[in-house]
Motif scaffolding. Structure first.
Motif, mmCIF file in Angstrom:
data_model
loop_
_atom_site.group_PDB
_atom_site.id
_atom_site.type_symbol
_atom_site.label_atom_id
_atom_site.label_comp_id
_atom_site.label_asym_id
_atom_site.label_seq_id
_atom_site.Cartn_x
_atom_site.Cartn_y
_atom_site.Cartn_z
ATOM 1 N N SER A 70 52.373 -80.217 44.271
ATOM 2 C CA SER A 70 53.520 -80.372 45.170
ATOM 3 C C SER A 70 53.265 -81.567 46.066
ATOM 4 C CB SER A 70 53.715 -79.106 46.020
ATOM 5 O OG SER A 70 54.161 -78.028 45.230
ATOM 6 N N LEU A 71 54.058 -82.614 45.916
ATOM 7 C CA LEU A 71 53.849 -83.854 46.663
ATOM 8 C C LEU A 71 55.078 -84.191 47.496
ATOM 9 C CD1 LEU A 71 52.239 -86.010 43.816
ATOM 10 C CD2 LEU A 71 51.070 -84.585 45.516
ATOM 11 N N GLY A 72 54.845 -84.770 48.661
ATOM 12 C CA GLY A 72 55.940 -85.214 49.511
ATOM 13 C C GLY A 72 56.449 -84.178 50.490
ATOM 14 N N ALA A 73 56.384 -82.894 50.127
ATOM 15 C CA ALA A 73 56.882 -81.828 51.001
ATOM 16 C C ALA A 73 56.415 -80.486 50.476
ATOM 17 C CB ALA A 73 58.410 -81.864 51.076
ATOM 18 N N GLU A 74 56.460 -79.483 51.353
ATOM 19 C CA GLU A 74 56.175 -78.113 50.950
ATOM 20 C C GLU A 74 57.449 -77.473 50.402
ATOM 21 O OE1 GLU A 74 57.834 -78.293 54.915
ATOM 22 O OE2 GLU A 74 56.038 -79.211 54.063
ATOM 23 N N LEU A 130 47.907 -65.927 39.531
ATOM 24 C CA LEU A 130 48.449 -67.059 40.274
ATOM 25 C C LEU A 130 47.478 -67.448 41.388
ATOM 26 C CD1 LEU A 130 52.089 -67.675 41.241
ATOM 27 C CD2 LEU A 130 50.358 -67.953 42.997
ATOM 28 N N MET A 131 47.254 -68.752 41.550
ATOM 29 C CA MET A 131 46.348 -69.245 42.572
ATOM 30 C C MET A 131 46.916 -70.528 43.165
ATOM 31 S SD MET A 131 42.283 -70.224 42.226
ATOM 32 C CE MET A 131 42.601 -71.439 40.939
ATOM 33 N N ILE A 132 46.665 -70.746 44.465
ATOM 34 C CA ILE A 132 47.100 -71.963 45.145
ATOM 35 C C ILE A 132 45.878 -72.632 45.763
ATOM 36 C CG2 ILE A 132 48.574 -72.931 46.945
ATOM 37 C CD1 ILE A 132 50.240 -70.309 46.650
ATOM 38 N N VAL A 133 45.671 -73.891 45.428
ATOM 39 C CA VAL A 133 44.559 -74.673 45.968
ATOM 40 C C VAL A 133 45.140 -75.685 46.946
ATOM 41 C CG1 VAL A 133 42.570 -76.120 45.433
ATOM 42 C CG2 VAL A 133 43.345 -74.403 43.765
ATOM 43 N N GLU A 134 44.799 -75.538 48.222
ATOM 44 C CA GLU A 134 45.341 -76.427 49.241
ATOM 45 C C GLU A 134 44.598 -77.771 49.279
ATOM 46 O OE1 GLU A 134 45.571 -74.539 53.032
ATOM 47 O OE2 GLU A 134 46.430 -72.677 52.231
ATOM 48 N N GLU A 135 45.329 -78.796 49.681
ATOM 49 C CA GLU A 135 44.772 -80.142 49.861
ATOM 50 C C GLU A 135 43.947 -80.581 48.644
ATOM 51 O OE1 GLU A 135 45.555 -82.170 52.235
ATOM 52 O OE2 GLU A 135 46.694 -80.729 53.448
ATOM 53 N N ILE A 136 44.523 -80.406 47.472
ATOM 54 C CA ILE A 136 43.822 -80.788 46.239
ATOM 55 C C ILE A 136 43.729 -82.306 46.113
ATOM 56 C CG2 ILE A 136 45.921 -80.785 44.827
ATOM 57 C CD1 ILE A 136 42.508 -79.477 43.669
ATOM 58 N N LEU A 145 54.291 -73.070 48.806
ATOM 59 C CA LEU A 145 53.473 -74.084 48.155
ATOM 60 C C LEU A 145 53.374 -75.271 49.102
ATOM 61 C CD1 LEU A 145 55.001 -74.023 44.544
ATOM 62 C CD2 LEU A 145 53.172 -72.594 45.483
ATOM 63 N N PRO A 146 52.249 -75.447 49.786
ATOM 64 C CA PRO A 146 52.147 -76.525 50.778
ATOM 65 C C PRO A 146 52.155 -77.910 50.133
ATOM 66 C CG PRO A 146 50.426 -74.857 51.097
ATOM 67 C CD PRO A 146 51.042 -74.616 49.759
ATOM 68 N N GLN A 147 52.459 -78.902 50.927
ATOM 69 C CA GLN A 147 52.368 -80.295 50.493
ATOM 70 C C GLN A 147 50.925 -80.611 50.090
ATOM 71 O OE1 GLN A 147 53.893 -82.988 53.427
ATOM 72 N NE2 GLN A 147 53.253 -84.832 52.332
ATOM 73 N N ARG A 148 50.769 -81.299 48.971
ATOM 74 C CA ARG A 148 49.465 -81.703 48.403
ATOM 75 C C ARG A 148 48.665 -80.525 47.860
ATOM 76 N NH1 ARG A 148 49.899 -84.825 52.936
ATOM 77 N NH2 ARG A 148 48.469 -83.498 54.136
#
Length: 622
Positions: free
Chosen positions: A253-257, A137-143, A274-277
């Motif tokens: 994830s769009l609009g909100a975390e 599992l990986m999370i890419v911020e501000e994609i 999961l942060p927004q964007r």
């Protein structure tokens, strides 16, 4: 306090009511959480109803507590209805005890709650093992940029209900649109021969090309599911069907975390922000083995020290608070699979499962179907496995032995349920009967003063941070170690239940089947799945109504108390060339058995407790 003592004034009705509730809160914390309060003043207090689980935020509670003195520490365990506070001095904690006890405050949901405080000696909040992201599992911020986010959100027209280029549905917990291929909620799959016209929206090409270039995916997706979640909505825990999609699944994830929960089959749970964007990437173990879902609620528990970006929500009770949810839209991209899945998790893979061609029963819709389910998946199964099953039931359970030995001379005992008679002879002064059909019949059977002990399999196989023996056992040999599936013992003055025959499966299952809710049949995408799920032995339960496999070991007749033979297993843990029978079970949630017993007439509950993966009740006929 002695109300007859002239030195103490009589308590008013309000004061008596408060003392009762404070005492109840103290006993509840001791019974369910092991938190013991003390009668003398200390610097530390436990605050019942003042927890994250009640919708109380850290900022809100601190504002109230600091009116009484200098707060050195405030510990708020995740999802618990209580918290701990430590003041600098005993005088300050005594002031809080006197001032805040019975005080009403408004939580973050706008509801009135009453605080009950008790002194405690020491406060130790130790979380589980240090949480880490599930493998793969990986999370890419501000994609994506805020501008791109705005365009993606505006590209989805939720007012258009036509089934043209996409399939739109309004589900119980969210709105959904499909592109490329429609995900079928009736079978948890896609019709690979019926693509939707138009394919994926062109506006998605830029982000997908970026994901390919940066190595987050190997295939260009051809299926898109767009979900819109209002605050309070969610999606049940699920694993995306192995045979439907390739290894990589990515979600914007769009609009909100949002906080998403990942759960391993052994019961270990990781909450991930999961942060927004941001882009969530699931491959390998996180995609094929761990369930993921979003709990329907209006607030998430997050780190408090600084606004958390991506990553695991830790169990640091001194650094948690609540975050109000907003409308969130997810874009989840997948690649439709054209060949059978050959992942490394065959027990969880529908392509490799030995049961994939087997037809399992549906949730019953009426009494007739419930009776047929019971006959086929309880009575018939135990007729087939009785000899092998009995050979694995040989060691009496201590609390049941104690119950039997405490019965008066001449008592008559009915041993009802999934048992093989291993409790016969433990008390030579009592006589045994067998097989009663329902809890009502059990109560009717008792004479005044008679007692019943009921054991049922618990949904919670991990309780107070302790795993049951069932979870600790070897997964490849469920028969090897004994578990107390369910049973009743009634003493007459009748009493007790036994872990081992088909009838108590019937006792529990009949009442449970008739009270089924369709939500418990939710499938991998949160919509009704009419089939009963097959439980994986030695793992946590994910549904209250399940089919539990029994790998039958045929062989010569064994001695009554001989050790069960060890099953030969293949490399993935499945017994080799042994028939598999599926037993129907309803596993009980905390409080469910006690609530059912309270519906009986002319009985009083004497004890309710948890014992090695079972919920237990002792009641007495009045």
């Amino acid at each position: 306090m002695d109300n007859n003592n002239p030195n103490h004034p009589k308590l008013s009705k309000t004061e008596k009511k408060f003392l009762r509730k404070q005492t109840k809160a103290r006993h509840t914390l001791l019974r369910h959480e092991g938190i013991e309060s003390v009668s003398h003043a200390t610097e530390s207090l436990v605050i019942a109803n003042g927890g994250l689980g009640n919708g109380v935020s850290r900022t809100q509670l601190l504002r109230v507590l600091e009116r009484c003195g200098s707060v050195e520490a405030l510990l708020m365990p995740p999802n618990k209805p209580y918290s701990f506070v430590r003041y600098r001095t005993k005088e300050e904690s005594k002031r809080a005890y006197a001032t805040l006890n019975g005080k009403e405050m408004v939580d973050d949901l706008g509801q009135n709650i009453t605080l009950y405080l008790n002194f405690v000696e020491k406060v130790h909040w130790q979380g589980l093992r240090p949480p880490v992201l599930p493998p793969g599992l990986m999370i890419v911020e501000e994609i994506v940029s805020p501008e791109d986010e705005k365009m993606l959100l505006e590209s989805i027209d939720w007012t258009d209900n036509s089934l043209g280029q996409n399939a739109q549905k309004s589900l119980k917990h969210r709105k959904v649109k499909h592109y490329g291929y429609e995900f079928r909620y009736d079978n948890n799959n896609v019709d690979k021969d019926k693509p939707l016209p138009g394919g994926l929206p062109d506006i998605c090409n830029t982000i997908l090309e970026k994901c390919l270039k940066e190595g987050h995916i190997k295939y260009f997706p051809d299926q898109l599911t767009v979900n819109q979640y209002e605050p309070g909505q969610g999606i049940p825990p699920h694993i995306d069907t192995h045979s439907a999609f390739e290894n990589e699944i990515i979600s914007l994830s769009l609009g909100a975390e949002i906080v998403m929960d990942f759960k391993h089959p052994d019961g270990y749970t990781v909450s991930v922000m999961l942060p927004q964007r941001s882009l969530l990437v699931m491959t390998g173990e996180s995609r094929y083995l761990w369930t993921h879902g979003i709990t329907p609620r209006k607030f998430d528990v997050i780190q408090a020290s600084q606004r958390q970006k991506s990553g695991v929500i830790t169990s640091d009770a001194g650094n948690l608070t609540l975050n109000k949810r907003r409308v969130r839209t997810s874009f989840t991209f997948r690649k439709v699979r054209r060949t059978p899945c050959d992942c490394s998790y065959p027990l969880f893979c529908d392509s490799q499962s030995c049961h994939q061609n087997e037809t399992f029963p549906s949730f019953p819709e009426n009494d007739k179907e419930a009776s047929e389910l019971e006959q086929e998946y309880v009575h018939r199964v135990y007729e087939e496995i009785a000899e092998h099953f009995s050979s694995t039931r040989h060691t009496p359970w201590p609390q049941i032995v104690a119950f039997l030995k405490a019965l008066p001379k001449g008592s008559i005992v009915a041993d009802i349920g999934c048992g093989n008679g291993k409790y016969l002879g433990l008390n030579k002064e009592i006589y045994m009967e067998r097989r009663l059909a329902t809890l009502q019949e059990l109560a009717r059977l008792l004479r005044p003063g008679g007692r019943a002990l009921i054991y049922v399999w618990a949904m919670e196989q991990e309780y107070n941070k302790q795993k049951s023996k069932y979870l600790k056992g070897s997964r490849d040999s469920d028969e090897k170690k004994e578990h107390f599936s369910s049973g009743v013992l009634a003493s007459g003055p009748l009493g007790e239940q036994n872990p081992g025959t088909s009838n108590h499966d019937s006792v529990c299952s009949i009442s449970a089947i008739n009270d089924l809710t369709r939500e418990e049949g939710s499938n991998a995408n949160g919509v009704i799945n009419s089939k009963l799920p097959v439980h994986i032995n030695r793992t946590s339960f994910h549904s209250q109504d399940v089919l539990v496999p029994w790998h039958l070991k045929r062989g010569p007749t064994r001695e009554k108390h001989s050790e069960p033979q060890k099953l030969k297993s293949d490399p993935v843990g499945l017994p080799d060339s042994t028939p598999i029978f599926h037993r129907y079970y309803h596993v009980f949630c905390e409080g469910e058995l006690e609530a059912a017993c309270r519906m009986l007439n002319n009985i009083s509950i004497q004890q309710s407790y948890y014992d090695q993966g079972n919920w237990c009740v002792i009641f007495k006929k009045l």
